[in-house]
Scaffold this motif. Structure first.
Motif, PDB file in Angstrom:
ATOM      1  N   MET A  53      26.180 -18.251 -56.209  1.00 20.77           N
ATOM      2  CA  MET A  53      26.926 -18.034 -54.978  1.00 20.77           C
ATOM      3  C   MET A  53      28.406 -17.787 -55.285  1.00 20.77           C
ATOM      4  O   MET A  53      29.000 -18.486 -56.104  1.00 20.77           O
ATOM      5  CB  MET A  53      26.783 -19.241 -54.047  1.00 20.77           C
ATOM      6  N   LEU A  54      28.969 -16.800 -54.596  1.00 20.95           N
ATOM      7  CA  LEU A  54      30.373 -16.455 -54.785  1.00 20.95           C
ATOM      8  C   LEU A  54      31.178 -16.912 -53.571  1.00 20.95           C
ATOM      9  O   LEU A  54      30.643 -17.063 -52.474  1.00 20.95           O
ATOM     10  CB  LEU A  54      30.513 -14.956 -55.015  1.00 20.95           C
ATOM     11  N   GLU A  55      32.470 -17.104 -53.775  1.00 17.13           N
ATOM     12  CA  GLU A  55      33.342 -17.654 -52.740  1.00 17.13           C
ATOM     13  C   GLU A  55      33.639 -16.690 -51.602  1.00 17.13           C
ATOM     14  O   GLU A  55      33.875 -17.110 -50.479  1.00 17.13           O
ATOM     15  CB  GLU A  55      34.681 -18.101 -53.353  1.00 17.13           C
ATOM     16  N   SER A  56      33.667 -15.394 -51.905  1.00 15.45           N
ATOM     17  CA  SER A  56      34.108 -14.439 -50.887  1.00 15.45           C
ATOM     18  C   SER A  56      33.408 -13.094 -51.080  1.00 15.45           C
ATOM     19  O   SER A  56      32.838 -12.815 -52.143  1.00 15.45           O
ATOM     20  CB  SER A  56      35.626 -14.237 -50.974  1.00 15.45           C
TER      21      SER A  56
ATOM     22  N   SER B 106      23.849 -13.354 -45.392  1.00 12.93           N
ATOM     23  CA  SER B 106      24.313 -13.237 -46.779  1.00 12.93           C
ATOM     24  C   SER B 106      23.968 -11.855 -47.311  1.00 12.93           C
ATOM     25  O   SER B 106      23.123 -11.150 -46.764  1.00 12.93           O
ATOM     26  CB  SER B 106      23.669 -14.315 -47.660  1.00 12.93           C
ATOM     27  N   LEU B 107      24.650 -11.500 -48.390  1.00 13.68           N
ATOM     28  CA  LEU B 107      24.353 -10.263 -49.103  1.00 13.68           C
ATOM     29  C   LEU B 107      24.114 -10.638 -50.551  1.00 13.68           C
ATOM     30  O   LEU B 107      24.910 -11.370 -51.146  1.00 13.68           O
ATOM     31  CB  LEU B 107      25.520  -9.271 -49.014  1.00 13.68           C
ATOM     32  N   GLY B 108      22.999 -10.159 -51.112  1.00 14.33           N
ATOM     33  CA  GLY B 108      22.661 -10.476 -52.483  1.00 14.33           C
ATOM     34  C   GLY B 108      22.511  -9.235 -53.332  1.00 14.33           C
ATOM     35  O   GLY B 108      21.954  -8.229 -52.886  1.00 14.33           O
ATOM     36  N   ILE B 109      23.015  -9.298 -54.548  1.00  8.28           N
ATOM     37  CA  ILE B 109      22.853  -8.233 -55.531  1.00  8.28           C
ATOM     38  C   ILE B 109      21.929  -8.788 -56.606  1.00  8.28           C
ATOM     39  O   ILE B 109      22.224  -9.810 -57.228  1.00  8.28           O
ATOM     40  CB  ILE B 109      24.204  -7.815 -56.141  1.00  8.28           C
TER      41      ILE B 109
ATOM     42  N   GLU C 193      27.495 -15.758 -48.937  1.00  6.87           N
ATOM     43  CA  GLU C 193      26.917 -16.204 -47.668  1.00  6.87           C
ATOM     44  C   GLU C 193      28.039 -16.565 -46.710  1.00  6.87           C
ATOM     45  O   GLU C 193      29.012 -17.219 -47.100  1.00  6.87           O
ATOM     46  CB  GLU C 193      26.018 -17.417 -47.911  1.00  6.87           C
ATOM     47  N   LEU C 194      27.868 -16.136 -45.457  1.00  7.21           N
ATOM     48  CA  LEU C 194      28.838 -16.493 -44.434  1.00  7.21           C
ATOM     49  C   LEU C 194      28.934 -18.015 -44.298  1.00  7.21           C
ATOM     50  O   LEU C 194      27.931 -18.709 -44.468  1.00  7.21           O
ATOM     51  CB  LEU C 194      28.417 -15.920 -43.075  1.00  7.21           C
ATOM     52  N   PRO C 195      30.114 -18.530 -43.956  1.00  2.00           N
ATOM     53  CA  PRO C 195      30.196 -19.958 -43.653  1.00  2.00           C
ATOM     54  C   PRO C 195      29.252 -20.274 -42.486  1.00  2.00           C
ATOM     55  O   PRO C 195      29.071 -19.453 -41.585  1.00  2.00           O
ATOM     56  CB  PRO C 195      31.659 -20.155 -43.247  1.00  2.00           C
ATOM     57  N   ARG C 196      28.668 -21.439 -42.503  1.00  2.00           N
ATOM     58  CA  ARG C 196      27.654 -21.804 -41.504  1.00  2.00           C
ATOM     59  C   ARG C 196      28.140 -21.616 -40.071  1.00  2.00           C
ATOM     60  O   ARG C 196      27.379 -21.191 -39.193  1.00  2.00           O
ATOM     61  CB  ARG C 196      27.195 -23.243 -41.731  1.00  2.00           C
ATOM     62  N   GLU C 197      29.392 -21.903 -39.814  1.00  2.00           N
ATOM     63  CA  GLU C 197      29.900 -21.763 -38.435  1.00  2.00           C
ATOM     64  C   GLU C 197      29.909 -20.305 -37.964  1.00  2.00           C
ATOM     65  O   GLU C 197      30.030 -20.036 -36.776  1.00  2.00           O
ATOM     66  CB  GLU C 197      31.284 -22.405 -38.279  1.00  2.00           C
ATOM     67  N   GLN C 198      29.750 -19.360 -38.891  1.00  2.00           N
ATOM     68  CA  GLN C 198      29.696 -17.942 -38.521  1.00  2.00           C
ATOM     69  C   GLN C 198      28.261 -17.411 -38.386  1.00  2.00           C
ATOM     70  O   GLN C 198      28.067 -16.257 -38.026  1.00  2.00           O
ATOM     71  CB  GLN C 198      30.463 -17.105 -39.539  1.00  2.00           C
ATOM     72  N   TRP C 199      27.271 -18.248 -38.686  1.00  2.00           N
ATOM     73  CA  TRP C 199      25.890 -17.812 -38.520  1.00  2.00           C
ATOM     74  C   TRP C 199      25.635 -17.578 -37.028  1.00  2.00           C
ATOM     75  O   TRP C 199      26.052 -18.385 -36.197  1.00  2.00           O
ATOM     76  CB  TRP C 199      24.917 -18.850 -39.022  1.00  2.00           C
TER      77      TRP C 199
END
Length: 170
Positions: free
Chosen positions: A79-82, A109-112, A127-133
């Motif tokens: 997982m990446l920070e941004s 989220s976006l995965g490569i 992955e978006l912060p949970r509050e943005q889901w």
């Protein structure tokens, strides 16, 4: 009181050559090696507060690689920070001519997805912060994927599938 794990501590994977794999994980993912024992194993981590998040165990150059339809680990996700960090990882893969299996928009989220030198599946993801889901359950339902929340240099490669990773070649 019931049993519940705190978090996943590490993944232990077999590789043909621990030194080659150690160098690859350091170069491609920027992992830190806490211990390397030639001919046997390497212990690496992205989080320097952890002794290791992945252990690479050498099994020899003649070992079979992952095979299509085989039960076992599909991939490990880092997982990446941004989203900017994910863009940097994308360019790093391209600069090193590492083939990308797929870029998948999971909605939140976006995965490569790509493979290490032994064919083990690897993902770098944001992955978006949970509050943005947009909702808190059924987050991988078909109406959630492919929302286009992650524009970037991968736009032509994005697939909107819940399970985007092809099985390794035999």
């Amino acid at each position: 009181m019931s049993f519940r794990p705190k978090h996943l501590g590490h993944v232990n994977i077999y590789v043909r050559n621990a030194e080659r794999s150690k160098q690859w994980y350091e170069d491609v993912l920027g992992l830190h090696c806490y211990h390397y024992r030639p001919g046997w194993a390497a212990f690496l981590s992205a989080d320097k507060d952890k002794s290791h998040e992945v252990a690479l165990m050498q099994v020899g150059d003649d070992a079979h690689g992952p095979m299509k339809g085989q039960v076992g680990l599909n991939h490990m996700a880092w997982m990446l920070e941004s989203l900017d960090d994910l863009k940097e990882a994308y360019y790093r893969l391209k600069d090193r001519h590492i083939p990308i299996d797929v870029v998948a928009d999971h909605g939140i989220s976006l995965g490569i997805y790509f493979r290490d030198p032994d064919g083990n599946g690897v993902e770098v993801s944001y992955e978006l912060p949970r509050e943005q889901w947009p909702r808190q359950d059924s987050v991988f339902a078909s109406d959630m994927v492919g929302r286009g929340c992650f524009p970037g240099p991968w736009d032509a490669e994005v697939k909107s599938r819940v399970n985007p990773v092809p099985a390794p070649a035999e």
